[in-house]
Each structure stands twice: as C-alpha cells, then as structure tokens.
Design an enzyme around this catalytic site. Sequence first.
Site, PDB file in Angstrom:
ATOM      1  NE  ARG A 205      -3.585  -2.136   2.834  1.00  0.00           N
ATOM      2  CZ  ARG A 205      -3.351  -3.339   3.366  1.00  0.00           C
ATOM      3  NH1 ARG A 205      -2.121  -3.621   3.800  1.00  0.00           N
ATOM      4  NH2 ARG A 205      -4.305  -4.239   3.469  1.00  0.00           N
ATOM      5  CE  LYS A 229      -7.134  -0.318   5.821  1.00  0.00           C
ATOM      6  NZ  LYS A 229      -7.852  -0.141   4.528  1.00  0.00           N
ATOM      7  CG  HIS A 308      -5.444   1.382  -4.008  1.00  0.00           C
ATOM      8  ND1 HIS A 308      -4.808   0.883  -2.881  1.00  0.00           N
ATOM      9  CD2 HIS A 308      -6.586   0.665  -4.131  1.00  0.00           C
ATOM     10  CE1 HIS A 308      -5.550  -0.072  -2.343  1.00  0.00           C
ATOM     11  NE2 HIS A 308      -6.632  -0.227  -3.084  1.00  0.00           N
ATOM     12  NE  ARG A 311      -3.331  -3.129  -1.514  1.00  0.00           N
ATOM     13  CZ  ARG A 311      -2.928  -4.056  -0.643  1.00  0.00           C
ATOM     14  NH1 ARG A 311      -1.653  -4.362  -0.549  1.00  0.00           N
ATOM     15  NH2 ARG A 311      -3.799  -4.677   0.144  1.00  0.00           N
ATOM     16  CG  HIS A 333      -6.558  -8.385   1.192  1.00  0.00           C
ATOM     17  ND1 HIS A 333      -6.797  -8.910  -0.057  1.00  0.00           N
ATOM     18  CD2 HIS A 333      -6.293  -7.063   0.990  1.00  0.00           C
ATOM     19  CE1 HIS A 333      -6.680  -7.958  -0.971  1.00  0.00           C
ATOM     20  NE2 HIS A 333      -6.377  -6.835  -0.352  1.00  0.00           N
ATOM     21  CE1 TYR A 342      -6.698  -7.143  -6.960  1.00  0.00           C
ATOM     22  CE2 TYR A 342      -6.770  -8.263  -4.841  1.00  0.00           C
ATOM     23  CZ  TYR A 342      -6.638  -7.098  -5.576  1.00  0.00           C
ATOM     24  OH  TYR A 342      -6.474  -5.898  -4.943  1.00  0.00           O
TER      25      TYR A 342
END
Length: 362
Positions: A205, A229, A308, A311, A333, A342
């Site tokens: 990120r 994150k 982004h 990514r 994630h 994806y």
Amino acid sequence: MNIQKGIDRAKLDEKIPMMPWYVQQFIDYKLPDLSPSTLLEYVRDYETFFNWLRAEGLSQSEDNGHILLEELETLRMESVTGYRLYLTTRREGTNSRITVSRKLSSLRSLFHYLSQIAEDENFYPLLKRNIMAKIENKRIHKPKDTAAKLKGKILEEEELIEFISFIHEGYAEDVANNKQALYAHGLNKERDACIASLILNSGLRVSEVVNLNIDDLDLPNKMLHVFRKGNNDETFKTPVYFRNQAKDDLEHYINLRQSRYHVPKREKALFVAIRNGQKEGTRMTKRAIQAMIIKYAKRFGKPFLTVHKLRHSFATDYYLQNDIYKTKEQLGHASTETTEVYAHLTDKTMSQAIERRNESTS
C-alpha cells in the site's frame, strides 16, 4: 508508532476536545482496537453529522461539543432519511454510495456503544432509544462489482515492466521540450521508478511505502519489514517479500540516495525528496507519491491509473501464479473476501471450473 498513524493521532487529539463527552468516551473505548486513522475518520463523520443536526434545528446546542444525548434519543426516521439525502445531494462534497454507507456505519457504531455498552451511574444505558438500529447495513460493493470497475484500468502482463521502463526513459522523450519537467525527471527518475517497481513487485500500500525506513530493507533476502494496515501492535513489522526486479531497482536507488538527496543521518526514511527551498532530503509524503504516479500514468496513456491501482495490478498478476490464500497474505488482507476481487479480474476460477466440467463429461 508509524509515521501516518502519528500524524493522525495528533489530528485526532486536536479534534476530540470539540466533541461531546460521550463521543470522547466512545473513542477511548475503541482506541485499543482501532487505529488512530480509523478513529479520525469516525470523528470527522460525527463532525459532519453534528453540524447538520444544528443546521436543521434538531439540536439547540451552539457548538458540537454540547449536543445532548436526549437530542439523539428523539431523532426520528425522517431525520435520518433527511441526513442521507443531505449526504447524497449537497452541492459541495457530494458523497458516493460507498462513502454514505461508511458514514452511516460510523454512526451505527457510536449509537450501538451508547445504547448497548456504555452505562450511567445507575447502570442504565446512556442512550435509551437507538434510531440507528433501524438502519439496514447494506453491502455496497461486492468483489465482482469492484473487479468490473477495475477492468481496463490496471496494468496487465507486459505493461507492468513497460510502465517502469517508461518512468526510467520514455517520460523524458515525452517532455523533451519542457526544461523544468526534464530537469525534475532527471533528478528523480531512479527513485520514482523504484517506488513504482516496488509496488508492482510486492503489492505494498502507498501508506506502507511512505512508512518504510532504510533499516526495514533486507536486500539479500528480497524482503521488507512493514507496518501493515489493521495491525495495532506498534512493535511488530510484518515481513513482506518482493520480486527480483524490485531488488535491482532498489539497489540502483540506494546507491544514489545519499549523494542525490543529501539525506541527513537523522532521516531514516527509505524514500526521500528535497522540497522547495530545502537542501536536505526528507521523507516523501503519501500525496507526493500519489501525484507522482498520476503524472507518469497520464503520459503513459493510462489516465485512470493511480498508485492504488498499481497494487491491484500486482495482485492480479500474482494471483495468476498463486492461490487466493497466498495472495491474501502477500497483500495483507484481513479476509479472503477482499482478495476475491482478483479471482473475478482474472476469471481464473470460473474458467478452470468450466474446463473441469468439460473433462468430466467428455
């Protein structure tokens, strides 16, 4: 605490005194579990809501800090409907459906805390009536829908390498008649290409890139130690691997980082810039990296490309060679539900399922 969290914590501390006491109590309750960045968004959402309450005459308070619990208790469904209309139709700063959903979710969290968790001195809930409990929490964006929006707006296959090469050389040809742009590119092309390469070869990120320190880099093992994150343990950095191409670009940039940007010993940031009027390099900001990628993307012929989406580009490419669980771990994630995007972008699982069906019936 990482750089961005520190900034957001300072902003949160500035805004909290302007909130009602019960909001301050709610933030204290959530602080061990949520990042300062998330809580800052909560407070901004409450600021918008309280401003609207006072403007509509639904609160008689002169400022947000004195809005009463009783005024929240007496809100009606038509009031909530009016607020939703305000968010979607106001002339300045109209919100998307996703943003409206998030703002309502912030309110639901606060009202739930006040009505189900917090107690007064007699052990009764602080809020006796919770109007937000009547608001349905609709899921706005499904992985399949998100994938559909990304189609054609990310880099695919050879484009990943071509974009990095364009930053190295192609951009200079494009701006050959612009001396200022050409000078800036000559100064920063190795750094800029390195940042793009790192994201396209690791899926980091932008906030994770900004927070990287020189000591976080383990070149021999092609690994970085990253504040991820959602991880509130301020002492732990997650190891994240990157591909060999990023290693080459990192080595190139590291070799000129000191001489090109005159980085003082106290500056630990991996990616630095010399700001206007300054002589020494300091940590690049999130906004600077975002603007940098957009600048190159437009010249590259991909105007929808953002930092982004780099990514997303990595993730789509990575998923083609790996399963959903490895992709989830690489991207950091919280659940595979987010990573499902994806699967839809590559159509991998559906095409495989069709082939298996054909094989079984042949």
